[in-house]
Design a protein around this motif. Structure first.
Motif, PDB file in Angstrom:
ATOM      1  N   GLY A 114      -9.076 -11.756   3.554  1.00  0.00           N
ATOM      2  CA  GLY A 114      -7.956 -11.307   2.738  1.00  0.00           C
ATOM      3  C   GLY A 114      -8.310 -10.067   1.947  1.00  0.00           C
ATOM      4  N   GLN A 115      -9.528 -10.059   1.434  1.00  0.00           N
ATOM      5  CA  GLN A 115      -9.977  -8.918   0.645  1.00  0.00           C
ATOM      6  C   GLN A 115     -10.082  -7.669   1.528  1.00  0.00           C
ATOM      7  OE1 GLN A 115     -10.324  -9.348  -2.728  1.00  0.00           O
ATOM      8  NE2 GLN A 115     -10.340  -7.126  -2.648  1.00  0.00           N
ATOM      9  N   ALA A 116     -10.581  -7.859   2.757  1.00  0.00           N
ATOM     10  CA  ALA A 116     -10.660  -6.733   3.692  1.00  0.00           C
ATOM     11  C   ALA A 116      -9.267  -6.181   3.974  1.00  0.00           C
ATOM     12  CB  ALA A 116     -11.323  -7.180   4.996  1.00  0.00           C
ATOM     13  N   LYS A 117      -8.297  -7.095   4.139  1.00  0.00           N
ATOM     14  CA  LYS A 117      -6.921  -6.660   4.341  1.00  0.00           C
ATOM     15  C   LYS A 117      -6.434  -5.855   3.140  1.00  0.00           C
ATOM     16  CE  LYS A 117      -5.217 -10.377   7.300  1.00  0.00           C
ATOM     17  NZ  LYS A 117      -4.261 -11.493   7.378  1.00  0.00           N
ATOM     18  N   ALA A 118      -6.802  -6.337   1.950  1.00  0.00           N
ATOM     19  CA  ALA A 118      -6.353  -5.666   0.733  1.00  0.00           C
ATOM     20  C   ALA A 118      -6.913  -4.247   0.658  1.00  0.00           C
ATOM     21  CB  ALA A 118      -6.759  -6.475  -0.499  1.00  0.00           C
ATOM     22  N   ILE A 119      -8.161  -4.071   1.105  1.00  0.00           N
ATOM     23  CA  ILE A 119      -8.767  -2.735   1.078  1.00  0.00           C
ATOM     24  C   ILE A 119      -8.028  -1.818   2.058  1.00  0.00           C
ATOM     25  CG2 ILE A 119     -10.881  -1.417   1.482  1.00  0.00           C
ATOM     26  CD1 ILE A 119     -11.157  -3.208  -0.906  1.00  0.00           C
ATOM     27  N   VAL A 120      -7.779  -2.335   3.266  1.00  0.00           N
ATOM     28  CA  VAL A 120      -7.038  -1.556   4.257  1.00  0.00           C
ATOM     29  C   VAL A 120      -5.663  -1.194   3.704  1.00  0.00           C
ATOM     30  CG1 VAL A 120      -5.931  -1.675   6.519  1.00  0.00           C
ATOM     31  CG2 VAL A 120      -8.241  -2.551   6.211  1.00  0.00           C
ATOM     32  N   PHE A 121      -5.040  -2.171   3.079  1.00  0.00           N
ATOM     33  CA  PHE A 121      -3.727  -1.992   2.466  1.00  0.00           C
ATOM     34  C   PHE A 121      -3.771  -0.869   1.431  1.00  0.00           C
ATOM     35  CE2 PHE A 121      -0.745  -3.906  -0.853  1.00  0.00           C
ATOM     36  CZ  PHE A 121       0.391  -3.400  -0.255  1.00  0.00           C
ATOM     37  N   PHE A 122      -4.806  -0.898   0.589  1.00  0.00           N
ATOM     38  CA  PHE A 122      -4.951   0.112  -0.452  1.00  0.00           C
ATOM     39  C   PHE A 122      -5.071   1.506   0.156  1.00  0.00           C
ATOM     40  CE2 PHE A 122      -8.032   2.859  -2.599  1.00  0.00           C
ATOM     41  CZ  PHE A 122      -7.337   3.134  -3.765  1.00  0.00           C
ATOM     42  N   ILE A 123      -5.935   1.626   1.167  1.00  0.00           N
ATOM     43  CA  ILE A 123      -6.152   2.933   1.785  1.00  0.00           C
ATOM     44  C   ILE A 123      -4.847   3.449   2.394  1.00  0.00           C
ATOM     45  CG2 ILE A 123      -7.347   4.106   3.678  1.00  0.00           C
ATOM     46  CD1 ILE A 123      -9.701   2.165   3.123  1.00  0.00           C
ATOM     47  N   LEU A 124      -4.120   2.529   3.027  1.00  0.00           N
ATOM     48  CA  LEU A 124      -2.861   2.899   3.666  1.00  0.00           C
ATOM     49  C   LEU A 124      -1.838   3.382   2.638  1.00  0.00           C
ATOM     50  CD1 LEU A 124      -2.589   2.333   6.751  1.00  0.00           C
ATOM     51  CD2 LEU A 124      -0.790   0.753   6.101  1.00  0.00           C
ATOM     52  N   VAL A 125      -1.655   2.606   1.574  1.00  0.00           N
ATOM     53  CA  VAL A 125      -0.673   2.980   0.556  1.00  0.00           C
ATOM     54  C   VAL A 125      -1.066   4.306  -0.079  1.00  0.00           C
ATOM     55  CG1 VAL A 125       0.375   2.337  -1.636  1.00  0.00           C
ATOM     56  CG2 VAL A 125      -0.029   0.604   0.079  1.00  0.00           C
ATOM     57  N   ALA A 126      -2.351   4.455  -0.381  1.00  0.00           N
ATOM     58  CA  ALA A 126      -2.818   5.684  -1.015  1.00  0.00           C
ATOM     59  C   ALA A 126      -2.575   6.868  -0.082  1.00  0.00           C
ATOM     60  CB  ALA A 126      -4.305   5.566  -1.349  1.00  0.00           C
ATOM     61  N   ALA A 127      -2.898   6.724   1.185  1.00  0.00           N
ATOM     62  CA  ALA A 127      -2.745   7.828   2.133  1.00  0.00           C
ATOM     63  C   ALA A 127      -1.275   8.223   2.264  1.00  0.00           C
ATOM     64  CB  ALA A 127      -3.307   7.424   3.489  1.00  0.00           C
TER      65      ALA A 127
END
Lengths: 293, 415
Positions: free
Chosen positions: A264-277
């Protein structure tokens, strides 16, 4: 002179250091810890061991159909919401700045839904979409439009878009109003003297000068729609059959439903990078279009 | 007065922290009752049905003993996630509830040892929640579920197997009635009803183990094939369960619009609100693969959080003791919570018709177990419910396909 800079520095420190401290402790440090968790396999119970698995979580999330479907639904939702919120917000703002008698009342009404929290809005609309719609369908016979929207995968997603728009359109309206009021009257009057019609004045003068407001509104709706959780939870709970499970809820379910903290945490990191980008790209593009008069 | 209280506290809480005992002595002097004042504790549990009477019981407890129990609002489906979040954050409740089986296993690092508490010896045989030899949890009570039916609309003699059940549902549909109602909540949609084919296996827990390893398939098992036929009949002949919520399910049953609901004895709490129903109700077995027994088990247990400080653990045990031994507590368990007691020192008393069926079936040994307690943790809400939603939303999915989807969902959830 030296004295002045010294005391200036003191003031500067006085105001920034506490803020920096708070920001570090509640944002930066948890974020770094979060990145750390994304490399372990753990079920979230403190007493149980955390096993280091390297990049396994990141590889696994790419193979997770439910996560990828949820990503697609999130994009679908975000695009629809982005368009609808901003078109309506802009339309409302133009309407209430036209110096109509009902302007003030209309402004209040349009903004009102934003004062209600997303959870409550979700429950109110849940009642509307299930009970009221069904009732209307029975009474009017238009059951191709009025049925229980929340139990069909596609219409449930549209229902979410409607509720999100209902909540956010009034908010973007306020920002657009501020932008419109910042445009000097003489620009519009000069154009009118030159024979420009309403449409020309809107597209050639108002919209270009509104670019800063577009930047803010697009950013707010884009990040807001990507990160939505409250309306998702109260309106559909991700159902039916996970058809409306958006990013944030997928992560929540991975962590608390399945107890896969690391994944879940890995998903959250991917999510963060995506939203930021995505949001950064948007801000850069719209910033470039901003003009000075 | 103050000194005396402080001393008595200090003596009894030999291991307690200094700050803990000073605060409790300070509060006890405030009440000036002379009785020992215990630390305020918190309680968190999953059953929405008993939320109100539990708060009333906490008030009674305060009146009788002067000690405080803060009852946190119950969360229904979200209970497990909230509990985990609170425990992980170190803000867990002092007393909380966990389901028997996989759920209890998950949180076992949190249970205080209750073996030496006075109430522990009153727990009915084999009903206590144990960690090795230690008793760590007290059962709420036993509960049972099956087909709750309206006696004026249907006779159990007419529902003996899948064929007769299907015929009955078709007849109700033709008459404009709802024959059998499930509802959209994960447990009421699939969790409880799928228990029956599991419980009918010769060795339910062994079957679940094999299913986890992928050695057997539901799609290849006879009991599940019959179960799928029942689900097909429900989809074809009744109001779509996705449109039904627990309260509307019970409301329609109470007002005679629905003949049967797949529910448990707990649902009587809802029916009671409708006053005199004007008809008698009963509970019968879900008639698949020759089954004629209702499912009975311990759903939930009270446990004490061992991460709470010593004073709180002591206060928590005192509350549980009071609840299971005092007249007010025992009365609340039987008459307010409507639990079927799993304690030897509590009489069953005046049970409602559904609980009575469960109680009598338990005494006669006429029951099937709650296999669902041994499902992988969270699988009903996470994996089985979406598969069931999909089944009820697509009219053309066959029962066979449904079972295959359930197998796939199981494989994912058991990982």
């Amino acid at each position: 002179m030296i004295l002045l800079t010294k005391s200036n520095k003191g003031w500067f420190a006085l105001f920034t250091v506490p803020l920096l401290l708070v920001f570090t402790t509640v944002v930066i440090i948890p974020f770094i810890i979060g990145i750390g968790y994304s490399f372990v396999s753990w079920d979230g119970i403190p007493a149980n061991p955390k096993v280091f698995v390297g990049l396994d979580n990141y590889i696994e999330l790419l193979k997770d159909d439910r996560f990828l479907t949820s990503a697609w639904h999130t994009i679908e939702f975000t695009v629809l919401a982005l368009v609808l919120v901003n078109v309506l917000g802009l339309a409302f703002s133009l309407l209430v700045t036209m110096k109509l008698r009902i302007s003030n009342a209309a402004r209040t009404m349009f903004f009102l839904p934003n004062l209600i929290g997303g959870l409550i809005l979700g429950y109110i609309w849940q009642f509307i979409f299930t009970d009221v719609f069904k009732f209307l369908g029975d009474k009017t016979g238009w059951d191709s439009l009025f049925f229980n929207w929340l139990i069909h995968p596609q219409s449930a997603l549209y229902a979410m878009v409607i509720v999100f728009t209902w909540q956010m359109a009034g908010y973007t309206m306020i920002i657009y109003i501020a932008g419109i009021q910042g445009i000097p009257d003489e620009l519009g009057e000069a154009a009118r003297v030159d024979g420009a019609n309403l449409w020309q004045r809107l597209t050639k003068i108002v919209f270009p000068l509104l670019m800063p407001s577009f930047t803010i509104c697009l950013f707010l709706t884009l990040s807001g729609a990507f990160k939505i959780f409250d309306v998702n939870l109260s309106l559909t709970k991700g159902g039916p059959n996970n058809a409306t499970e958006l990013f944030a809820m997928n992560i929540f379910n991975e962590i608390f439903g399945y107890g896969h903290y690391g994944l879940g945490q890995a998903k959250a990191i991917v999510f963060f990078i995506l939203v930021a980008a995505v949001t950064l790209t948007q801000v850069i593009i719209t910033k470039k279009k901003e003009v000075q008069y | 007065m103050l000194a005396a209280c402080g001393n008595s506290n200090d003596n009894k809480n030999a291991g307690a922290t200094a700050s803990g005992s000073t605060s409790s002595s300070a509060t006890s002097s405030a009440t000036a009752t002379g009785a020992e004042k215990l630390k305020k504790i918190s309680l968190f549990q999953s059953k929405v049905e008993i939320a109100e009477p539990l708060e009333k019981l906490a008030e009674t407890y305060k009146k009788e003993t002067g000690n405080e129990v803060e009852v946190w609002g119950s969360a229904g489906d979200a209970y497990m996630t909230q509990l985990q979040a609170k425990l992980t954050a170190g803000e867990g409740p002092t007393i909380f509830s966990v389901g028997t089986g996989a759920e209890a296993e998950k949180f076992k690092s949190y249970y205080a040892d209750l073996s030496n508490e006075p109430f522990a010896k009153n727990i009915a045989p084999d009903m206590a929640l144990k960690d090795g030899d230690k008793i760590v949890g007290v059962p709420y009570g036993v509960e049972g579920f099956g087909l709750v039916y309206n006696k004026s609309m249907i006779d159990p003699k007419d529902v003996k197997d899948v064929d007769s059940l299907t015929k009955a549902l078709e007849k109700f549909k033709a008459d404009g009635k709802n024959g059998l109602s499930l509802s959209q909540e994960a447990y009421f949609l699939i969790g409880h009803i799928i228990n029956t084919p599991f419980a009918l296996q010769a060795d339910p827990t062994g079957f679940i183990d094999k299913l986890n390893k992928g050695e057997v398939k539901m799609a290849d098992t006879k009991e599940f094939q019959e179960f799928a036929k029942v689900m097909e009949a429900i989809r074809a002949n009744t109001v779509n369960p996705m449109e039904v919520k627990y309260d509307s399910q019970m409301g329609d049953f109470a007002t005679g619009k629905t003949a049967m609901v797949h529910q448990g004895n707990w649902s009587y709490g809802m029916l009671k609100d409708y006053g005199d129903l004007g008809f008698d109700i009963g509970m019968m077995a879900l008639p698949i693969a020759g089954n004629d027994k209702i499912a009975v088990g311990v759903a939930s247990n009270w446990v004490v959080n061992n991460k709470a400080n010593a004073d709180e653990i002591k206060a928590a045990s005192a509350f549980l003791n009071w609840m299971f031994t005092s007249e007010a507590g025992k009365n609340a368990i039987v008459n307010e919570f409507k639990f079927i007691p799993a304690m030897t020192n509590i009489e069953a008393g005046d049970l409602d018709p559904l609980s009575k069926t469960v109680f009598e079936a338990t005494k006669a040994g006429n029951t099937i177990p709650w296999a669902l307690n041994y499902f992988p943790q969270g699988i009903i809400v996470n994996d089985l419910a979406p598969a069931a939603q999909q089944f009820f939303l697509s009219q053309d999915m066959t029962g066979e396909q449904f079972l295959k989807n359930l197998d796939a969902a199981w494989a994912k959830g058991a990982k």
